[in-house]
Motif scaffolding. Structure first.
Motif: not given
Length: 354
Positions: A151-155, A159-163, A228-243
């Motif tokens: 959802s747009e709210e989740d996205c 964005r806020e999480k990663y500044g 921004k280099f955000i380091g190694i990201v757990p795979r389950e978190e990658m879906v958030n980045l693609y969003n």
């Protein structure tokens, strides 16, 4: 000849090193077969006690090589890389690298069948002395249940999480921080697009033996303002980045079949890739490509500023996603395992009758 259900033992140590695409490919392939072929196979993971009908080796460990000497089982090896594809990834003493090259080819030769995730590697394996008839192409697969549009709210929360700002046009890169992945080009392209936000997910999975470690480490710690280099990201978190990504940018110099591409196209994210021949057969020209940083920057800015072009390449990514469907890849694995087992049992029987 075929038993009611076959025991398949999957062997992998890919999860010992974070941030590897091989690990992601392993998780997806095992889940696919477990969920979609339980009527044919009982699947075990890294079980050294079970009696296998089929052994599938996803990584090239010495212990796996020893296990492959069980000639009663049907031995399958995954080819995720060739010796040449390690150039630009790791810095190893020449004698060590030479020994590993020899070992790798011997590992592949020892298998009854070899599976590649990109057909362009078949000719290289044949040149290395592996019979063409024992090499099979089965593409990687990514679950649409795991990589989906949120959802747009989740996205906004991501964005806020990663500044990152709501209005940022985000270009995502993902993978280990190494020369082969084109990290330097990623940053240089970002410098040419100051109005675009670039984000790299990944780190130094192999630490100081990473090729160019000192240079890349300095770059990671002192990036341009829009990187921004955000380091190694757990795979389950990658879906958030693609969003939150508007574009997936893969400037790698050498790849097989990057899991990041399959993951991103599930969300219909447009692709900007280096022009590599190995993409031509597997991605059907459904992406934007270039070979230099000026051209990469031009393509990214065109996607940012031209809504019609952007919409076109969203549809192109959707096409790729639909082609590599669960049903298509699963049917390939079901047929492959059954046929491989039958072939091995026939050879064993013929040998007994000589």
């Amino acid at each position: 000849m075929v038993k009611e259900k076959l025991n398949i033992v999957m062997y992998s140590s890919a999860d010992k090193v974070e941030g590897q695409g091989v690990g992601s490919a392993y998780v997806e392939q095992v889940r696919l077969v477990k969920e979609g072929a339980s009527d044919l196979f009982d699947i075990y993971e890294n079980d050294w006690l079970i009696k296998p009908d089929i052994q599938h080796f996803h990584t090239v460990d010495l212990t796996h090589f020893a296990k492959m000497q069980d000639r009663k089982a049907t031995n399958i090896a995954y080819c995720h890389f060739l010796p040449d594809t390690l150039n630009g990834s790791l810095t190893l003493p020449t004698p060590v690298f030479s020994i590993f090259q020899t070992y790798l080819i011997q590992f592949y030769k020892s298998a009854d069948r070899l599976v590649v995730v990109n057909p362009t590697f078949i000719d290289d394996l044949v040149k290395a002395g592996i019979p063409r008839e024992k090499i099979y192409y089965i593409p990687n697969y990514v679950s649409k249940e795991k990589f989906y549009r949120k959802s747009e709210e989740d996205c906004l929360a991501v964005r806020e999480k990663y500044g990152l700002n709501k209005e940022d046009f985000i270009v995502l890169g993902a993978g280990q921080v190494q020369h082969r992945k084109g990290v330097l080009d990623f940053v240089e392209t970002a410098k040419k697009c100051p109005e675009v936000q670039f984000v790299w997910a990944g780190g130094f999975s192999f630490g100081r033996i990473t090729d160019g470690y000192e240079e890349l480490k300095h770059l990671q710690e002192n990036p341009p303002k829009n990187v921004k280099f955000i380091g190694i990201v757990p795979r389950e978190e990658m879906v958030n980045l693609y969003n939150i990504a508007n574009v997936l940018f893969v400037p790698s110099y050498n790849e097989l079949f990057p899991m990041t591409i399959l993951e991103a196209v599930n969300l219909h994210v447009p692709l900007v890739l280096r022009s590599l021949s190995l993409y031509e057969e597997i991605l059907f020209e459904k992406y934007l490509k270039a070979n230099d940083n000026d051209s990469f920057a031009q393509l990214i800015l065109q996607l940012k500023n031209d809504p019609a072009l952007y919409a076109k390449y969203q549809k192109e990514s959707q096409y790729i996603s639909e082609y590599y469907s669960k049903e298509h890849v699963l049917s390939m694995w079901r047929e492959f395992y059954l046929d491989a087992y039958k072939e091995k049992q026939t050879k064993i029987l013929e040998k007994k009758n000589r």
